[in-house]
Design an enzyme around this catalytic site. Structure first.
Site, mmCIF file in Angstrom:
data_model
loop_
_atom_site.group_PDB
_atom_site.id
_atom_site.type_symbol
_atom_site.label_atom_id
_atom_site.label_comp_id
_atom_site.label_asym_id
_atom_site.label_seq_id
_atom_site.Cartn_x
_atom_site.Cartn_y
_atom_site.Cartn_z
ATOM 1 N N SER A 131 0.899 -1.133 -0.082
ATOM 2 C CA SER A 131 -0.120 -0.132 0.043
ATOM 3 C C SER A 131 0.875 1.224 0.066
ATOM 4 C CB SER A 131 -1.041 -0.022 1.254
ATOM 5 O OG SER A 131 -1.792 -1.063 1.307
ATOM 6 N N PHE A 160 -11.048 8.051 16.116
ATOM 7 C CA PHE A 160 -12.105 7.377 16.744
ATOM 8 C C PHE A 160 -11.842 5.949 16.927
ATOM 9 C CE2 PHE A 160 -13.402 10.552 13.440
ATOM 10 C CZ PHE A 160 -14.240 11.529 14.224
ATOM 11 N N GLU A 165 -10.095 7.100 2.208
ATOM 12 C CA GLU A 165 -9.678 5.565 2.166
ATOM 13 C C GLU A 165 -10.840 4.903 2.851
ATOM 14 O OE1 GLU A 165 -6.180 2.392 3.279
ATOM 15 O OE2 GLU A 165 -6.804 4.118 4.591
ATOM 16 N N HIS A 182 -6.957 -9.761 3.459
ATOM 17 C CA HIS A 182 -5.709 -10.444 4.379
ATOM 18 C C HIS A 182 -6.376 -11.639 5.351
ATOM 19 C CE1 HIS A 182 -2.412 -8.302 2.779
ATOM 20 N NE2 HIS A 182 -2.884 -6.981 3.195
#
Ligand SMILES: [Zn+2]
Length: 486
Positions: free
Chosen positions: A92, A266, A308, A317
């Site tokens: 990524s 958060f 995102e 994964h």
């Protein structure tokens, strides 16, 4: 909004136009944004690990084979090549950095020059492996290269980042930080704090305008339950500089569009999966996106926003296909929210460009040839179910005589050892929330790999027609820069 090509010259110049990223006066056939069609507002949606199989499966899951997700309705599209500077299959960090900087990077590197080596951090005084070794034993380990967010800030635009992962994770980090390795997350958080040690001064005097996501642990010192070894509390530092802070959904909703920057953290690290999320503690991606647009769109010079959907990748994964599809649907809902809100603010999206893509593929498979399943409901497993046969809808058996699921993985933690003939698999098992689909190659737990296939990119709004064909991920940077006049 379609850009016009000059007749005649366009045909002759079409070939060279595709190889030169920078429009020139001599190549008027090349698409270029004029000042009146500049995309003043740019929203970049990144579905982490959202390969085309995942998109297709999410469509079937949510709306059936013949339905449409919002991302399916984007009028312009391209395929994106995602290989990194050193690897056939990117991580990524390298892929998002390529999108944000236009520079191919080595896997693990955050928005640096191509020669930067990814050097993993070592344990700090508290045993957390986040102490940078980027320049150890070397006088030079690459250099920072400008990001779209930095270019936007330099143009007087507002800039913000929204994610469901830690805001210090590779994808958001590549928008606002520079590092030789993605795991120096305490340093990455410090890059956000104007005036503080480790601040990324390329973001200008005031820095980003908005950061929403998880990762509170990287903003607090160890003594306060965080992971920072330097004793700093970055939330306090940002508040001292006029930032507002939200720690739950109600506090997010209460943020007024008053021009002050805002930080919303958060979760200590990443959000929980959408299906298990406590809506009072963690806002939905669409809620954060809506608030971000409310806050950023008051800037008269426009804004750059990165959104995102980060948990698509986490679920893949883990070979939890159902979770991955739910996360993809959540990402798609945020995209719809953004389009609807921007259409209200900027009718016809005349000055707004929205791009939605992924950073890399995963190894999710869609096995055939089941009859159409339609969307998943409590009574219908849909694409999560077993492969069946036409025309009798009988459960199809593999060569060992056992049923198998429509969705599978190339790599992953769940592989039957030896013959599958003893496998007892039902639709109810396969459609369970936490069922790990079978994989061809067995990996350690949670270590399904990324895939190397090209990814989909969709675009809508001002200069969206720049995005077409099969393009490199670094080219996406060039096109957004051109579209936005950055
Ligand atoms: Zn990724």
């Amino acid at each position: 909004m379609r850009l016009t090509l000059l007749a005649g010259a366009s045909l002759l110049l079409a070939g060279c136009a595709s190889t030169s990223p920078v429009p020139t006066a001599a190549t008027q056939a090349q698409p270029q944004a004029s000042s009146d069609t500049r995309a003043r507002n740019i929203i970049f949606f990144l579905g982490d690990g959202m390969g085309i199989n995942t998109l297709t499966a999410a469509r079937i899951y949510a709306v059936g084979e013949d339905g449409e997700l919002t991302i399916d309705t984007l009028p312009e599209s391209a395929f994106v090549k995602t290989f990194s500077n050193d690897a056939q299959v990117t991580d990524s960090a390298a892929s998002m950095s390529a999108y944000m900087t236009g520079v191919k990077q080595n896997n693990g590197v955050i928005s640096m020059s191509s020669d930067t080596k990814a050097i993993a951090p070592v344990a700090d005084a508290n045993g957390n492996k986040q102490l940078s070794r980027c320049t150890d034993g070397q006088t030079n380990n690459g250099r920072a290269v400008p990001t779209l967010a930095e270019l936007a800030k330099a143009r007087g635009m507002a800039a913000g980042v929204v994610t469901t992962t830690s805001v210090t994770d590779a994808t958001p980090a590549a928008t606002y930080a520079h590092a030789c390795h993605r795991k120096v997350e305490a340093d990455i958080a410090a890059a956000l704090v104007p005036g503080g040690a480790g601040y990324n001064a390329a973001l200008g005097a005031t820095g980003l305008d908005l950061v929403f996501g998880g990762g509170a642990q990287f903003f607090a010192p160890v003594a306060q339950g965080g992971k920072r070894a330097d004793g700093r509390n970055l939330v306090n530092e940002l508040q001292a500089r006029g930032w507002r802070y939200a720690a739950d959904t109600r506090q997010l909703q209460a943020l007024a569009a008053n021009g002050q920057p805002a930080l919303g953290l958060f979760a200590q690290n990443h959000f929980t999966y959408e299906a298990a999320r406590d809506p009072a503690r963690q806002p939905a991606l669409a809620e954060m996106t809506a608030k971000a647009i409310d806050l950023l769109s008051r800037n008269p010079n426009g804004f750059f926003l990165m959104v995102e959907g980060g948990l698509i990748d986490h679920a893949l994964h883990a070979t939890l296909a159902k979770r991955a599809l739910q996360e993809t649907v959540s990402y798609d809902a945020a995209l719809k929210t953004a389009i609807d809100k921007m259409r209200a603010i900027d009718p016809g999206l005349k000055n707004t460009l929205i791009v939605a893509t992924a950073d890399h593929d995963h190894t999710l498979l869609i096995n055939g040839y089941s009859p159409r399943t339609g969307k998943t409901t409590p009574a219908n497993p849909g694409v999560l179910g077993l492969v069946r046969s036409l025309p009798d809808n009988a459960v199809r058996l593999d060569k060992d005589g056992a049923p198998f699921t429509i969705l599978g993985f190339g790599t992953g933690e769940h592989r039957v050892q030896g013959s599958r003939k003893e496998v007892t698999l039902t639709d109810a098992i396969a459609a369970g929330d936490d069922y790990h689909q079978e994989a061809v190659v067995r990996t350690r737990t949670g270590a399904e790999t990324h895939g190397g296939a090209d990814v989909y990119l969709g675009a809508i709004g001002a200069n969206a027609e720049l995005f077409r064909g099969t393009i490199d991920n670094t080219r996406v940077f060039d096109l957004i820069k051109t579209a936005g006049g950055l």
